[in-house]
Scaffold this motif. Structure first.
Motif, short mmCIF file in Angstrom:
data_model
loop_
_atom_site.label_atom_id
_atom_site.label_comp_id
_atom_site.label_asym_id
_atom_site.label_seq_id
_atom_site.Cartn_x
_atom_site.Cartn_y
_atom_site.Cartn_z
N GLY A 91 1.29 6.66 0.98
CA GLY A 91 1.28 5.35 1.62
C GLY A 91 0.42 5.31 2.87
O GLY A 91 -0.36 4.38 3.07
N GLY A 92 0.54 6.34 3.70
CA GLY A 92 -0.27 6.40 4.92
C GLY A 92 -1.75 6.51 4.59
O GLY A 92 -2.59 5.86 5.23
N LEU A 93 -2.08 7.32 3.59
CA LEU A 93 -3.48 7.47 3.18
C LEU A 93 -4.03 6.15 2.64
O LEU A 93 -5.14 5.74 2.99
N HIS B 73 0.80 -1.23 0.00
CA HIS B 73 0.00 0.00 0.00
C HIS B 73 0.84 1.28 0.00
O HIS B 73 0.40 2.32 0.49
N GLU B 74 2.02 1.21 -0.57
CA GLU B 74 2.80 2.43 -0.80
C GLU B 74 2.33 3.08 -2.10
O GLU B 74 2.48 4.29 -2.28
N HIS C 164 -7.45 1.37 3.07
CA HIS C 164 -7.54 -0.09 3.08
C HIS C 164 -8.09 -0.58 4.41
O HIS C 164 -8.89 -1.51 4.45
N ASP C 165 -7.66 0.05 5.51
CA ASP C 165 -8.18 -0.33 6.83
C ASP C 165 -9.68 -0.08 6.94
O ASP C 165 -10.37 -0.74 7.71
N ALA C 166 -10.19 0.90 6.17
CA ALA C 166 -11.62 1.19 6.15
C ALA C 166 -12.38 0.25 5.20
O ALA C 166 -13.59 0.39 5.03
N GLY C 167 -11.65 -0.69 4.57
CA GLY C 167 -12.30 -1.69 3.73
C GLY C 167 -12.28 -1.39 2.24
O GLY C 167 -12.91 -2.10 1.46
N TYR C 168 -11.56 -0.38 1.83
CA TYR C 168 -11.49 -0.04 0.41
C TYR C 168 -10.43 -0.89 -0.29
O TYR C 168 -9.40 -1.19 0.29
N ASP C 169 -10.70 -1.25 -1.55
CA ASP C 169 -9.68 -1.92 -2.35
C ASP C 169 -8.94 -0.85 -3.17
O ASP C 169 -9.27 0.34 -3.09
N ASP C 170 -7.93 -1.25 -3.93
CA ASP C 170 -7.12 -0.28 -4.67
C ASP C 170 -7.96 0.57 -5.61
O ASP C 170 -7.78 1.78 -5.71
N ARG C 171 -8.90 -0.05 -6.30
CA ARG C 171 -9.74 0.68 -7.26
C ARG C 171 -10.54 1.76 -6.54
O ARG C 171 -10.62 2.91 -6.99
N GLU C 172 -11.13 1.41 -5.40
CA GLU C 172 -11.91 2.37 -4.63
C GLU C 172 -11.01 3.47 -4.04
O GLU C 172 -11.41 4.63 -4.00
N CYS C 173 -9.82 3.09 -3.61
CA CYS C 173 -8.86 4.09 -3.10
C CYS C 173 -8.54 5.12 -4.17
O CYS C 173 -8.56 6.33 -3.91
#
Length: 128
Positions: free
Chosen positions: A77-79, A47-48, A84-93
């Motif tokens: 990376g922190g964002l 998640h960097e 991701h901790d909130a349940g989002y996948d890469d596409r949603e991020c």
């Protein structure tokens, strides 16, 4: 419908090709960062960076705006970890970072201008 589920669905359905102006394949990312493609893969896994398929038939790519001065954008990376901790996948991020629903401007612009604290606070609120 639960607001969180509605937001997730909106982000999952977002037209990434319309939201993100430029994309880089993993080899181009590796070249800009001065690392191997394997390292780019690791950076995405950790998640960097985030990657998605912008249009059907294209391979996974990274938004070009995620890189600045030969490095991942400061705070990205922190964002991504918070999202991701909130349940989002890469596409949603990626969709969340490039939409301007909650910010005066897009989250990616705030990050690139070193205004990441507010972006991270808003992302942390998604987990509740």
């Amino acid at each position: 419908m639960d607001q969180g589920l509605n937001t997730h669905q909106q982000l999952a359905d977002a037209d990434l090709a319309a939201l993100v102006p430029a994309w880089l394949d993993w080899a181009a990312v590796a070249e800009q960062l001065g690392v191997t493609v394997a390292k780019v893969r690791t950076m995405i896994r950790d998640h960097e960076l985030a990657a998605a398929v912008p249009v059907p038939g294209a391979g996974q790519q990274v938004p070009a705006d995620f890189l600045q001065d030969g490095l991942p954008v400061k705070g990205l990376g922190g964002l991504l970890t918070v999202l991701h901790d909130a349940g989002y996948d890469d596409r949603e991020c990626i969709a969340w970072i490039f939409r301007d629903d909650d910010f005066p401007g897009r989250a990616i612009d705030a990050l690139r201008e070193n205004r990441g604290s507010e972006v991270k606070r808003r992302a942390q609120a998604l987990g509740f």
